[in-house]
Design an enzyme around this catalytic site. Structure first.
Site, PDB file in Angstrom:
ATOM      1  N   LYS A 157     -15.654   5.029   1.471  1.00  0.00           N
ATOM      2  CA  LYS A 157     -15.417   3.631   1.077  1.00  0.00           C
ATOM      3  C   LYS A 157     -16.711   2.812   1.197  1.00  0.00           C
ATOM      4  O   LYS A 157     -16.935   1.894   0.395  1.00  0.00           O
ATOM      5  CB  LYS A 157     -14.300   2.998   1.915  1.00  0.00           C
ATOM      6  CG  LYS A 157     -12.899   3.507   1.597  1.00  0.00           C
ATOM      7  CD  LYS A 157     -12.436   3.240   0.161  1.00  0.00           C
ATOM      8  CE  LYS A 157     -10.939   3.468  -0.011  1.00  0.00           C
ATOM      9  NZ  LYS A 157     -10.524   3.423  -1.438  1.00  0.00           N
ATOM     10  N   THR A 174       1.967   2.609   1.706  1.00  0.00           N
ATOM     11  CA  THR A 174       1.977   3.388   0.462  1.00  0.00           C
ATOM     12  C   THR A 174       2.062   4.878   0.765  1.00  0.00           C
ATOM     13  O   THR A 174       2.004   5.294   1.925  1.00  0.00           O
ATOM     14  CB  THR A 174       0.691   3.140  -0.352  1.00  0.00           C
ATOM     15  OG1 THR A 174      -0.415   3.700   0.362  1.00  0.00           O
ATOM     16  CG2 THR A 174       0.444   1.657  -0.578  1.00  0.00           C
ATOM     17  N   ALA A 202      -9.147  12.314   0.683  1.00  0.00           N
ATOM     18  CA  ALA A 202      -9.889  13.158   1.619  1.00  0.00           C
ATOM     19  C   ALA A 202      -8.915  14.234   2.088  1.00  0.00           C
ATOM     20  O   ALA A 202      -7.720  13.966   2.227  1.00  0.00           O
ATOM     21  CB  ALA A 202     -10.382  12.344   2.810  1.00  0.00           C
ATOM     22  N   TYR A 249      -9.878   7.406  10.380  1.00  0.00           N
ATOM     23  CA  TYR A 249     -10.196   7.152   8.966  1.00  0.00           C
ATOM     24  C   TYR A 249     -11.408   8.003   8.553  1.00  0.00           C
ATOM     25  O   TYR A 249     -11.540   8.410   7.403  1.00  0.00           O
ATOM     26  CB  TYR A 249     -10.431   5.658   8.712  1.00  0.00           C
ATOM     27  CG  TYR A 249     -10.304   5.259   7.257  1.00  0.00           C
ATOM     28  CD1 TYR A 249      -9.138   5.491   6.548  1.00  0.00           C
ATOM     29  CD2 TYR A 249     -11.370   4.651   6.599  1.00  0.00           C
ATOM     30  CE1 TYR A 249      -9.020   5.122   5.212  1.00  0.00           C
ATOM     31  CE2 TYR A 249     -11.263   4.274   5.262  1.00  0.00           C
ATOM     32  CZ  TYR A 249     -10.085   4.518   4.580  1.00  0.00           C
ATOM     33  OH  TYR A 249      -9.980   4.152   3.249  1.00  0.00           O
ATOM     34  N   ALA A 286      -0.226   6.970   0.289  1.00  0.00           N
ATOM     35  CA  ALA A 286      -1.493   7.368   0.908  1.00  0.00           C
ATOM     36  C   ALA A 286      -1.499   7.128   2.419  1.00  0.00           C
ATOM     37  O   ALA A 286      -2.270   7.742   3.144  1.00  0.00           O
ATOM     38  CB  ALA A 286      -2.658   6.627   0.252  1.00  0.00           C
ATOM     39  N   GLY A 303      -4.486   5.252 -10.572  1.00  0.00           N
ATOM     40  CA  GLY A 303      -4.027   5.322  -9.185  1.00  0.00           C
ATOM     41  C   GLY A 303      -2.567   4.998  -8.936  1.00  0.00           C
ATOM     42  O   GLY A 303      -2.172   4.854  -7.779  1.00  0.00           O
ATOM     43  N   SER A 324       2.722   2.018  -4.859  1.00  0.00           N
ATOM     44  CA  SER A 324       1.268   2.091  -5.034  1.00  0.00           C
ATOM     45  C   SER A 324       0.649   0.709  -5.209  1.00  0.00           C
ATOM     46  O   SER A 324       1.204  -0.152  -5.904  1.00  0.00           O
ATOM     47  CB  SER A 324       0.925   2.921  -6.269  1.00  0.00           C
ATOM     48  OG  SER A 324       1.356   4.252  -6.119  1.00  0.00           O
ATOM     49  N   ILE A 325      -0.522   0.514  -4.602  1.00  0.00           N
ATOM     50  CA  ILE A 325      -1.283  -0.722  -4.812  1.00  0.00           C
ATOM     51  C   ILE A 325      -1.586  -0.879  -6.304  1.00  0.00           C
ATOM     52  O   ILE A 325      -1.512  -1.979  -6.848  1.00  0.00           O
ATOM     53  CB  ILE A 325      -2.580  -0.689  -3.971  1.00  0.00           C
ATOM     54  CG1 ILE A 325      -2.238  -0.814  -2.480  1.00  0.00           C
ATOM     55  CG2 ILE A 325      -3.529  -1.802  -4.414  1.00  0.00           C
ATOM     56  CD1 ILE A 325      -3.420  -0.577  -1.538  1.00  0.00           C
ATOM     57  N   ASP A 360      -7.463  13.581 -13.819  1.00  0.00           N
ATOM     58  CA  ASP A 360      -8.028  13.932 -12.512  1.00  0.00           C
ATOM     59  C   ASP A 360      -9.448  13.386 -12.537  1.00  0.00           C
ATOM     60  O   ASP A 360     -10.291  13.869 -13.311  1.00  0.00           O
ATOM     61  CB  ASP A 360      -8.003  15.457 -12.358  1.00  0.00           C
ATOM     62  CG  ASP A 360      -8.715  15.927 -11.095  1.00  0.00           C
ATOM     63  OD1 ASP A 360      -9.459  15.134 -10.483  1.00  0.00           O
ATOM     64  OD2 ASP A 360      -8.529  17.105 -10.737  1.00  0.00           O
ATOM     65  N   VAL A 361      -9.732  12.373 -11.713  1.00  0.00           N
ATOM     66  CA  VAL A 361     -11.027  11.679 -11.802  1.00  0.00           C
ATOM     67  C   VAL A 361     -12.207  12.548 -11.346  1.00  0.00           C
ATOM     68  O   VAL A 361     -13.354  12.137 -11.487  1.00  0.00           O
ATOM     69  CB  VAL A 361     -11.043  10.335 -11.035  1.00  0.00           C
ATOM     70  CG1 VAL A 361     -10.067   9.352 -11.649  1.00  0.00           C
ATOM     71  CG2 VAL A 361     -10.796  10.525  -9.545  1.00  0.00           C
TER      72      VAL A 361
HETATM   73  O1  0WE Z   1      -7.683   4.700   2.072  1.00  0.00           O
HETATM   74  C1  0WE Z   1      -6.663   4.919   2.666  1.00  0.00           C
HETATM   75  C2  0WE Z   1      -6.006   6.294   2.628  1.00  0.00           C
HETATM   76  C3  0WE Z   1      -6.526   7.189   1.563  1.00  0.00           C
HETATM   77  C4  0WE Z   1      -6.141   8.630   1.732  1.00  0.00           C
HETATM   78  C5  0WE Z   1      -4.926   9.057   2.255  1.00  0.00           C
HETATM   79  C6  0WE Z   1      -4.647  10.417   2.366  1.00  0.00           C
HETATM   80  C7  0WE Z   1      -3.392  10.923   2.982  1.00  0.00           C
HETATM   81  C8  0WE Z   1      -3.022  12.293   2.455  1.00  0.00           C
HETATM   82  C9  0WE Z   1      -7.047   9.580   1.339  1.00  0.00           C
HETATM   83  N1  0WE Z   1      -6.799  10.906   1.444  1.00  0.00           N
HETATM   84  C10 0WE Z   1      -5.622  11.314   1.927  1.00  0.00           C
HETATM   85  N2  0WE Z   1      -5.407  12.673   1.993  1.00  0.00           N
HETATM   86  C11 0WE Z   1      -4.203  13.198   2.279  1.00  0.00           C
HETATM   87  O2  0WE Z   1      -4.067  14.436   2.385  1.00  0.00           O
HETATM   88  N3  0WE Z   1      -6.117   3.935   3.445  1.00  0.00           N
HETATM   89  C12 0WE Z   1      -6.803   2.665   3.575  1.00  0.00           C
HETATM   90  C13 0WE Z   1      -4.864   4.094   4.200  1.00  0.00           C
HETATM   91  C14 0WE Z   1      -5.211   4.602   5.565  1.00  0.00           C
HETATM   92  O3  0WE Z   1      -5.497   5.903   5.761  1.00  0.00           O
HETATM   93  C15 0WE Z   1      -5.822   6.060   7.095  1.00  0.00           C
HETATM   94  C16 0WE Z   1      -5.758   4.823   7.732  1.00  0.00           C
HETATM   95  C17 0WE Z   1      -5.361   3.879   6.750  1.00  0.00           C
HETATM   96  C18 0WE Z   1      -5.168   2.409   6.937  1.00  0.00           C
HETATM   97  C19 0WE Z   1      -6.197   7.200   7.779  1.00  0.00           C
HETATM   98  C20 0WE Z   1      -6.477   7.105   9.144  1.00  0.00           C
HETATM   99  C21 0WE Z   1      -6.407   5.887   9.769  1.00  0.00           C
HETATM  100  C22 0WE Z   1      -6.058   4.730   9.081  1.00  0.00           C
END
Ligand code: 0WE
Length: 256
Positions: A163, A194, A96, A156, A196, A13, A19-20, A65-66
């Site tokens: 999660k 980050t 996502a 989210y 993400a 990751g 990155s975390i 790629d997991v």
């Molecule tokens: O787990 C996450 C984010 C993970 C993530 C981020 C992305 C952005 C780009 C997964 N998939 C994608 N796909 C993409 O195309 N977080 C905890 C950070 C996060 O993401 C959010 C949050 C927070 C906090 C999305 C909406 C609202 C809050």
């Protein structure tokens, strides 16, 4: 004397220095662990090589790629060859489709649900299954989660559902791997700045919200996730498994 002297670990990751996964890897390394890293796609190869390259010649860097069982198998074959065994695994991987994190949860497509659960939750099971035979002296598996697993965080969406699956998988894996002295835990982090989180509408307001409403009245530093990662990897956590640890300035305890 490091808390993780002689330990061998693998980190999934790392995308860049924010990155975390990188924060926890640095802390594991500082405490004496020797690490392998994987990167997702050629795009991130140079980043990971530049960061992990600073850890010396015994650092292993591999593509993964997991969502590919073949790539996961290749990674652990290479780890077995180079390290012989394994003590630590960090899962800091999620995805996502962007559109699923923007609109109404009601419109989550079957494909967005499938891919987000495959990459963000099933991957922990797949990695744990390949890692376990190498963890001959026991081990510690750490995965990253977020509060959206248990309460609704607007936008989210399907990531929250994935999660929740990751956290539940952590408990079932803890039960499955406990007899082998392999512990499995999640760190549920407060919002972190980050890659993400980039481009997520209202992310800055979310950081302000934690400053205003968390008991500690501040956000979380990456280095603090590093310290918790070291704790979970260390003998200090020898009787802790199947848990979700909140590293969120205490936000999770609040009802209002
Ligand atoms: O787990 C996450 C984010 C993970 C993530 C981020 C992305 C952005 C780009 C997964 N998939 C994608 N796909 C993409 O195309 N977080 C905890 C950070 C996060 O993401 C959010 C949050 C927070 C906090 C999305 C909406 C609202 C809050």
């Amino acid at each position: 004397m490091g808390l993780l002297d002689g330990k061998l670990g693998i980190v999934f990751g790392v995308a860049n220095k924010r990155s975390i996964a990188w924060a926890i890897a640095q802390a594991w390394h500082r405490e004496g662990a020797t690490l392998a890293f994987t990167y997702q796609g050629e795009r991130l190869k140079d980043n990971v090589e530049e960061l992990a390259g600073t850890f010396g010649a015994d650092t292993l860097i591999l593509p993964c790629d997991v969502s590919s069982d073949d790539q996961i198998r290749s990674v652990f074959t290479a780890v077995k060859e180079k390290f012989g065994r394994l003590d630590l695994l960090l899962h800091a991987v999620a995805f996502a489709p962007k559109e699923a994190l923007e609109g109404d949860f009601l419109n989550t497509s079957r494909e967005a649900f499938r891919v987000s659960h495959d990459v963000s939750a099933y991957s922990l099971i797949a990695l744990a299954r390949e890692a376990a035979p190498l963890m001959d002296l026991g081990g510690s598996i750490v995965a990253m989660s977020y509060y959206g697993a248990e309460k609704v965080i607007p936008h989210y969406n399907v990531m929250g559902v994935a999660k929740a699956s990751l956290e539940s998988s952590t408990r079932y894996l803890a039960y499955s791997l406990g007899p082998k002295k392999i512990r499995v835990n999640c760190i549920s982090a407060g919002p972190m700045n980050t890659l993400a989180a980039r481009g997520i509408a209202g992310f800055t307001d979310m950081l302000k919200h934690y400053e205003a409403h968390s008991p500690l009245k501040r956000n979380v530093e990456p280095s603090e996730l590093g310290h918790t990662g070291v704790f979970l990897a260390s003998d200090g956590a020898a009787a802790i498994t199947g848990q979700v640890l909140y590293v969120d300035s205490g936000y999770q305890i609040m009802g209002m």
